[in-house]
Design an enzyme around this catalytic site. Structure first.
Site, PDB file in Angstrom:
ATOM      1  N   SER A  16       0.808  -1.211   0.000  1.00 21.49           N
ATOM      2  CA  SER A  16       0.000   0.000   0.000  1.00 21.49           C
ATOM      3  C   SER A  16       0.843   1.263   0.000  1.00 21.49           C
ATOM      4  CB  SER A  16      -0.932   0.010   1.222  1.00 21.49           C
ATOM      5  OG  SER A  16      -0.308   0.609   2.338  1.00 21.49           O
ATOM      6  N   TYR A  39      -4.010   4.862  -1.695  1.00 23.99           N
ATOM      7  CA  TYR A  39      -4.827   5.692  -0.816  1.00 23.99           C
ATOM      8  C   TYR A  39      -4.868   7.104  -1.401  1.00 23.99           C
ATOM      9  CZ  TYR A  39      -5.185   2.193   2.881  1.00 23.99           C
ATOM     10  OH  TYR A  39      -5.484   1.059   3.599  1.00 23.99           O
ATOM     11  N   THR A  65      -8.305   2.262  -2.841  1.00 18.65           N
ATOM     12  CA  THR A  65      -9.055   1.933  -1.634  1.00 18.65           C
ATOM     13  C   THR A  65     -10.188   2.936  -1.456  1.00 18.65           C
ATOM     14  OG1 THR A  65      -6.979   1.183  -0.651  1.00 18.65           O
ATOM     15  CG2 THR A  65      -8.858   1.430   0.819  1.00 18.65           C
ATOM     16  N   LYS A 162     -11.030  -1.261  -4.280  1.00 24.63           N
ATOM     17  CA  LYS A 162     -10.938  -2.124  -3.102  1.00 24.63           C
ATOM     18  C   LYS A 162     -11.857  -1.589  -2.013  1.00 24.63           C
ATOM     19  CE  LYS A 162      -7.565  -3.921   0.232  1.00 24.63           C
ATOM     20  NZ  LYS A 162      -8.264  -3.448   1.465  1.00 24.63           N
ATOM     21  N   HIS A 186     -12.744  -4.086   4.750  1.00 19.89           N
ATOM     22  CA  HIS A 186     -11.498  -3.642   5.381  1.00 19.89           C
ATOM     23  C   HIS A 186     -11.241  -4.374   6.692  1.00 19.89           C
ATOM     24  CE1 HIS A 186      -8.465  -0.548   4.379  1.00 19.89           C
ATOM     25  NE2 HIS A 186      -8.100  -0.706   5.644  1.00 19.89           N
TER      26      HIS A 186
END
Length: 292
Positions: A16, A39, A65, A162, A186
């Site tokens: 990530s 992100y 995300t 996601k 999550h």
């Protein structure tokens, strides 16, 4: 280690924006498929830099995300005072004292860092902050479908969302050009009372399974979990704690063992089901318990 395990087990590795290892380092040791979990920050310059670094490192998939534009109420983190990087408190000093090997590694190894963020933000790199506070202050809470579509176009490759949990959002993902979606809550750490990914899987696969790759993420701990998800219609499964707990407990050997166990379970369970190929899996293998 990651590259060796990917080559041995044929897995895809995801890292990530908040990772402690750079995409460049991972690219040097892994020649199997790689996914970058993106992100969406308020700082557009940081967003552009993250995308270009993942592209330059030959990552195969970008996964945006979409379920963490603000931090969930992570009560355990509040109770323990967990921050990134860790900060010294009375409780953490006691934990250091009772885990001397971990404490030695923390104090003598390279300094904790989130290298993808260095130079753009201080939170989480040299300023201790909880994960929930980071999400709530640094990520762009105004992110919308137009932003996702633009990012998909910028990436111009395999692109997933996601955190999809509804048929409507799955259909919209198809409309903006996504090639995959990750059905995920999550890890149950965001929206309290949210349904599990598996509960949503059948209706999402029915709606878009012939148009887009559907991946089931969350709660994957056994070979039968994988077989159930594939039987419903998922193309693949993914997990984070699944391998991270093993890595924290026993390093590379721990991850090898958990992946080996998973392979063994899947093969054994397929034999017990009388199945020799994955394409033989279907909902005929399942019985659902419907609530009244």
């Amino acid at each position: 280690m990651r590259g060796l395990l990917q080559n041995k087990y044929g897995t895809m590795f995801g890292v990530s924006s908040l990772a402690t290892v750079t995409v460049e380092e991972i690219a040097k040791i892994a020649n199997t498929p790689k996914m970058f979990q993106f992100y969406f920050h308020k700082d557009r310059g940081l967003n552009d830099a993250l995308l270009e670094r993942a592209r330059a490192a030959d990552f195969n998939v970008l996964a945006l995300t979409v379920d963490t534009i603000t931090g969930g109420n992570r009560e355990r983190d509040k109770r323990t005072g967990f921050t990134s990087p860790p900060k010294l408190t009375l409780d953490s000093l006691m934990s250091f004292a009772t885990h001397p090997a971990w404490a030695w590694n923390f104090l003598t190894k390279e300094k904790f860092d989130m290298p993808h963020l260095s130079g753009y933000v201080s939170q989480g790199t040299n300023l201790a902050v909880s994960v929930g506070d980071y999400f709530s202050t640094m990520l762009d809470q105004s992110m919308n479908w137009n932003d996702a579509e633009k990012l998909c176009s910028q990436w111009n490759g395999q692109f997933a969302l996601k955190g999809i949990m509804s048929v409507e959002d799955a259909k919209r993902a198809v409309d903006i050009g996504c090639t995959g979606i990750m059905v995920s809550n999550h890890g149950g750490r965001q929206l309290d009372g949210c349904r599990s990914p598996f509960d949503q899987l059948a209706e999402i696969c029915d709606a878009v399974g012939d148009k887009i790759d559907v991946i089931c993420e969350g709660g994957i701990q056994r070979g039968t979990h994988v077989l159930k998800a594939l039987s419903v219609g998922a193309k693949a499964c993914s997990g984070g704690r699944f391998y991270l707990f093993a890595l924290a407990a026993a390093g590379q050997a721990g991850v090898e063992r958990v992946l080996g166990n998973m392979c063994t379970e899947i093969e054994r369970d397929m034999k017990l089901m009388g199945v020799t190929k994955l394409d033989q899996l279907s909902r005929d293998n399942l019985r659902f318990h419907h609530s009244r």
